[in-house]
Write an enzyme that holds these catalytic residues in place. Structure first.
Site, PDB file in Angstrom:
ATOM      1  N   ARG A   1     -20.254   2.349  50.772  1.00 32.74           N
ATOM      2  CA  ARG A   1     -19.280   2.282  51.877  1.00 32.74           C
ATOM      3  C   ARG A   1     -19.974   2.455  53.225  1.00 32.74           C
ATOM      4  NH1 ARG A   1     -14.162   6.412  52.707  1.00 32.74           N
ATOM      5  NH2 ARG A   1     -13.680   5.883  54.870  1.00 32.74           N
TER       6      ARG A   1
ATOM      7  N   ASN B   1      -9.558   0.712  46.269  1.00 29.07           N
ATOM      8  CA  ASN B   1      -9.500  -0.269  47.357  1.00 29.07           C
ATOM      9  C   ASN B   1     -10.445  -1.439  47.122  1.00 29.07           C
ATOM     10  OD1 ASN B   1      -7.591   0.504  49.323  1.00 29.07           O
ATOM     11  ND2 ASN B   1      -8.900   2.229  49.917  1.00 29.07           N
TER      12      ASN B   1
ATOM     13  N   CYS C   1      -0.902   2.500  47.738  1.00 28.76           N
ATOM     14  CA  CYS C   1      -1.573   2.997  48.939  1.00 28.76           C
ATOM     15  C   CYS C   1      -0.761   4.152  49.474  1.00 28.76           C
ATOM     16  CB  CYS C   1      -1.654   1.887  49.979  1.00 28.76           C
ATOM     17  SG  CYS C   1      -2.336   2.433  51.555  1.00 28.76           S
TER      18      CYS C   1
ATOM     19  N   HIS D   1      -2.559  -2.419  53.854  1.00 26.94           N
ATOM     20  CA  HIS D   1      -3.229  -2.167  55.133  1.00 26.94           C
ATOM     21  C   HIS D   1      -2.896  -3.253  56.173  1.00 26.94           C
ATOM     22  CE1 HIS D   1      -6.425   0.781  53.302  1.00 26.94           C
ATOM     23  NE2 HIS D   1      -5.173   1.098  52.994  1.00 26.94           N
TER      24      HIS D   1
ATOM     25  N   TYR E   1      -3.731   0.647  60.257  1.00 26.50           N
ATOM     26  CA  TYR E   1      -4.807  -0.351  60.132  1.00 26.50           C
ATOM     27  C   TYR E   1      -4.630  -1.531  61.074  1.00 26.50           C
ATOM     28  CZ  TYR E   1      -6.829   2.233  56.333  1.00 26.50           C
ATOM     29  OH  TYR E   1      -7.441   3.219  55.615  1.00 26.50           O
TER      30      TYR E   1
HETATM   31  P1  NAD Z   1     -15.638   8.460  45.203  1.00 23.34           P
HETATM   32  O1  NAD Z   1     -16.815   7.942  45.926  1.00 23.34           O
HETATM   33  O2  NAD Z   1     -15.497   9.912  45.049  1.00 23.34           O
HETATM   34  O3  NAD Z   1     -15.609   7.746  43.783  1.00 23.34           O
HETATM   35  C1  NAD Z   1     -14.734   8.182  42.778  1.00 23.34           C
HETATM   36  C2  NAD Z   1     -15.443   8.177  41.451  1.00 23.34           C
HETATM   37  O4  NAD Z   1     -15.619   6.854  40.958  1.00 23.34           O
HETATM   38  C3  NAD Z   1     -16.849   8.794  41.500  1.00 23.34           C
HETATM   39  O5  NAD Z   1     -16.867   9.982  40.758  1.00 23.34           O
HETATM   40  C4  NAD Z   1     -17.723   7.702  40.912  1.00 23.34           C
HETATM   41  O6  NAD Z   1     -18.778   8.198  40.110  1.00 23.34           O
HETATM   42  C5  NAD Z   1     -16.731   6.894  40.127  1.00 23.34           C
HETATM   43  N1  NAD Z   1     -17.162   5.545  39.740  1.00 23.34           N
HETATM   44  C6  NAD Z   1     -17.949   4.677  40.399  1.00 23.34           C
HETATM   45  N2  NAD Z   1     -18.066   3.537  39.690  1.00 23.34           N
HETATM   46  C7  NAD Z   1     -17.317   3.683  38.574  1.00 23.34           C
HETATM   47  C8  NAD Z   1     -17.022   2.869  37.460  1.00 23.34           C
HETATM   48  N3  NAD Z   1     -17.545   1.651  37.347  1.00 23.34           N
HETATM   49  N4  NAD Z   1     -16.211   3.360  36.486  1.00 23.34           N
HETATM   50  C9  NAD Z   1     -15.707   4.593  36.573  1.00 23.34           C
HETATM   51  N5  NAD Z   1     -15.943   5.420  37.615  1.00 23.34           N
HETATM   52  C10 NAD Z   1     -16.738   4.965  38.591  1.00 23.34           C
HETATM   53  O7  NAD Z   1     -14.354   7.816  45.862  1.00 23.34           O
HETATM   54  P2  NAD Z   1     -13.064   8.438  46.557  1.00 23.34           P
HETATM   55  O8  NAD Z   1     -13.372   8.646  47.981  1.00 23.34           O
HETATM   56  O9  NAD Z   1     -12.509   9.524  45.774  1.00 23.34           O
HETATM   57  O10 NAD Z   1     -12.118   7.181  46.479  1.00 23.34           O
HETATM   58  C11 NAD Z   1     -11.850   6.597  45.240  1.00 23.34           C
HETATM   59  C12 NAD Z   1     -11.252   5.242  45.399  1.00 23.34           C
HETATM   60  O11 NAD Z   1      -9.924   5.344  45.877  1.00 23.34           O
HETATM   61  C13 NAD Z   1     -11.977   4.331  46.379  1.00 23.34           C
HETATM   62  O12 NAD Z   1     -12.017   3.026  45.866  1.00 23.34           O
HETATM   63  C14 NAD Z   1     -11.123   4.414  47.615  1.00 23.34           C
HETATM   64  O13 NAD Z   1     -11.243   3.294  48.427  1.00 23.34           O
HETATM   65  C15 NAD Z   1      -9.773   4.535  47.011  1.00 23.34           C
HETATM   66  N6  NAD Z   1      -8.741   5.099  47.871  1.00 23.34           N
HETATM   67  C16 NAD Z   1      -7.613   4.388  47.970  1.00 23.34           C
HETATM   68  C17 NAD Z   1      -6.601   4.807  48.763  1.00 23.34           C
HETATM   69  C18 NAD Z   1      -5.375   3.967  48.851  1.00 23.34           C
HETATM   70  O14 NAD Z   1      -4.604   4.107  49.782  1.00 23.34           O
HETATM   71  N7  NAD Z   1      -5.142   3.071  47.908  1.00 23.34           N
HETATM   72  C19 NAD Z   1      -6.708   6.030  49.460  1.00 23.34           C
HETATM   73  C20 NAD Z   1      -7.874   6.770  49.317  1.00 23.34           C
HETATM   74  C21 NAD Z   1      -8.888   6.282  48.508  1.00 23.34           C
HETATM   75  C1  G6P Z   2      -6.265   5.870  53.981  1.00 27.41           C
HETATM   76  C2  G6P Z   2      -6.016   4.642  53.147  1.00 27.41           C
HETATM   77  C3  G6P Z   2      -6.990   4.452  52.089  1.00 27.41           C
HETATM   78  C4  G6P Z   2      -8.359   4.725  52.613  1.00 27.41           C
HETATM   79  C5  G6P Z   2      -8.453   6.144  52.965  1.00 27.41           C
HETATM   80  C6  G6P Z   2      -9.742   6.516  53.609  1.00 27.41           C
HETATM   81  O1  G6P Z   2      -5.198   6.622  54.119  1.00 27.41           O
HETATM   82  O2  G6P Z   2      -4.731   4.435  52.695  1.00 27.41           O
HETATM   83  O3  G6P Z   2      -6.843   3.221  51.491  1.00 27.41           O
HETATM   84  O4  G6P Z   2      -9.316   4.412  51.671  1.00 27.41           O
HETATM   85  O5  G6P Z   2      -7.363   6.663  53.611  1.00 27.41           O
HETATM   86  O6  G6P Z   2      -9.872   7.910  53.571  1.00 27.41           O
HETATM   87  P1  G6P Z   2     -11.254   8.602  53.770  1.00 27.41           P
HETATM   88  O7  G6P Z   2     -10.966  10.044  53.880  1.00 27.41           O
HETATM   89  O8  G6P Z   2     -12.057   8.243  52.549  1.00 27.41           O
HETATM   90  O9  G6P Z   2     -11.844   8.005  54.995  1.00 27.41           O
HETATM   91 MN    MN Z   3      -4.677   2.574  51.476  1.00 22.51          MN
END
Ligand code: NAD
Ligand code: G6P
Ligand code: MN
Ligand code: MN
Length: 433
Positions: free
Chosen positions: A93, A147, A169, A199, A253
């Site tokens: 990222r 994401n 989300c 977003h 966003y």
């Molecule tokens: P993170 O970097 O902590 O990753 C989460 C876990 O995924 C890690 O422990 C990592 O080892 C694991 N991982 C990596 N590749 C993998 C695979 N192939 N199979 C299984 N596990 C795997 O990430 P985070 O900051 O906790 O965010 C997790 C995800 O959620 C991201 O993709 C982020 O963009 C998403 N997210 C989405 C929203 C939303 O609104 N939809 C909000 C926040 C975060």
């Molecule tokens: C937002 C969005 C997520 C995004 C995240 C980033 O609220 O909905 O899709 O990935 O927060 O949060 P962070 O703390 O990782 O910057």
């Molecule tokens: Mn989101």
């Protein structure tokens, strides 16, 4: 009891999810929660998994928590699969955010070049998971949080045989909760008609106890302190006259599109001082995991609310509960459009208010998007479609085309330079190219 498999279980968001399951245990009898991760995430999985075990024990809730690196074992006969993995972790990222900045282009997790590359890394993995689900839990629901959530949902709908997929989300629920707070009322009294893409979602109207309060809310959003509802986008406000003319609620966003230069300047400055958001989050994550290690901690620590994904548990567990209990309440999710938004193809994934039933989300008819936003939403949908095709085929020209049609990228030549540098930087996670 239900079996839940959570892919990316080592995420610092897992305590959110566990808190959600604890709070709703009466309605949603989870028997097993399987947290799955990969070798690179093993240490995080163990720390957060141990905290999860302490949380259920402290709450006196009989959910069995399993930690595993064996995805198939976790998927076997699961009822719900939730995904929260990050391919390449936060280092990837940080590259998504830094490389475009060198070319004077927004560097962001889900928008512009960063969004394209997160999709290119993630889509092959989600399609693998879908093939395993077909074999191991063909009746399960896939609740995707990974994401770019909208593109991941659309990729599953278009390129896998899994139909029971919902993308989630925290922005829409965050907007509702934030607006309820601004109005000093309970969240349950506020409802927004959401329509658009992940977003890229607009609140077309907002109701308090069923009566539109859109004008009042738009007034409140003109205060820069109220302009965003997520921790990762803060500091800049909207031109009041713009919001009034738009006559709809933008999501945070949208600042990347309607305030591109101001956001770029801010992000360039941040990158030089505190670091990009990924770099800030890396520090935050270290602090969080230090807290999680404390054997006396047995609840979700409030520091997690510094992450952009705050309240994700409310969204995820509320959704699973409504599917499981056929609740038929209204929730904004990413699902197949099916005509709900007239200006978007039926088979595209959209983010829209839906009635949540045991057969999944039923999108509510929103009609046409206002003319002022229709073109941008359609353009982003085109970008998403081309980006997904590039992720599936590994075709260079298709990836280049995706980048060039993205409104945040100003030139075909710059697009090619960014693409080449990012393909090289991420090649370890892009086996299809
Ligand atoms: P993170 O970097 O902590 O990753 C989460 C876990 O995924 C890690 O422990 C990592 O080892 C694991 N991982 C990596 N590749 C993998 C695979 N192939 N199979 C299984 N596990 C795997 O990430 P985070 O900051 O906790 O965010 C997790 C995800 O959620 C991201 O993709 C982020 O963009 C998403 N997210 C989405 C929203 C939303 O609104 N939809 C909000 C926040 C975060
Ligand atoms: C937002 C969005 C997520 C995004 C995240 C980033 O609220 O909905 O899709 O990935 O927060 O949060 P962070 O703390 O990782 O910057
Ligand atoms: Mn989101
Ligand atoms: Mn196995």
């Amino acid at each position: 009891g239900l079996k839940i498999a959570t892919i990316g279980g080592g995420s610092s968001y897992t305590p959110e999810l566990v808190e959600g399951f604890i709070k709703r245990y009466n309605e949603l009898p989870v028997k097993e929660l399987w947290l799955v991760d990969i070798e690179e995430g093993k240490e995080k999985l163990e720390i957060v998994g141990d905290l999860a075990k302490r949380m259920v024990e402290k709450a006196g809730i009989p959910i069995d928590i399993y930690l595993t690196l064996d995805r198939e074992e976790a998927l076997k006969e699961a009822d719900f699969v939730t995904t929260q993995f990050r391919v390449g972790l936060l280092d990837a990222r940080a590259k998504d955010e830094r490389i475009p900045l060198k070319y004077g282009v927004i560097g962001q997790e889900t928008n512009g070049p960063g969004g394209l590359f997160k999709a290119l890394r993630t889509i092959p993995v989600i399609l693998d998971i879908c093939r395993e689900m077909e074999r191991l839990c063909p009746n399960a629901w896939l609740i995707n949080f990974t994401n770019p959530a909208g593109m991941v949902t659309e990729a599953v709908l278009r390129y896998s045989n899994i139909e029971k997929v919902v993308g989630l989300c925290n922005v829409p629920i965050g907007m509702e909760m934030g607006i309820a707070k601004l109005l000093s009322v309970e969240h349950s009294r506020v409802r927004i008609d959401f329509a658009g893409l992940n977003h890229m979602v607009y609140g077309l109207d907002v109701y308090l106890d069923g009566i539109s309060v859109k004008d009042k809310v738009i007034d409140l959003l003109t205060d820069p302190r109220n302009s965003s509802f997520v921790k990762n986008i803060q500091g800049l406000g909207w031109e009041p006259a713009f919001l009034k003319a738009l006559n709809a609620l933008p999501c945070p966003y949208h600042m990347y599109y309607y305030k591109t230069r101001d956001m770029l300047e801010k992000d360039l400055k941040n990158a030089e001082t505190e670091g990009t958001r990924a770099e800030v989050v890396q520090k935050l994550e270290k602090e969080l995991f230090e807290l999680y290690k404390d054997p006396n901690l047995n609840v979700k620590p409030p520091q997690l609310e510094k992450r952009g994904g705050a309240y994700y548990s409310d969204a995820a567990v509320r959704l699973i509960t409504s599917i499981y209990t056929d609740k038929r309440d209204i929730q904004p999710v990413n699902t197949r459009n099916n005509g709900a938004i007239a200006s978007i193809p039926d088979d595209s994934a959209v983010e829209v208010s839906c009635v949540i039933t045991k057969d999944g989300p039923k999108p509510m008819a929103m009609g046409d998007l206002p003319v002022a936003v229709r073109g941008l939403v359609q353009q982003i949908k085109s970008f998403e479609k081309v980006a997904i095709e590039a992720a599936v085929t590994g075709d260079y020209n298709t990836a280049l085309l995706a980048l060039i049609i993205n409104p945040l990228v100003p030139s075909d030549t710059v697009a090619k330079q960014i693409l080449d540098e990012m393909l090289e930087a991420h090649k370890q996670y892009l086996p299809q190219f």
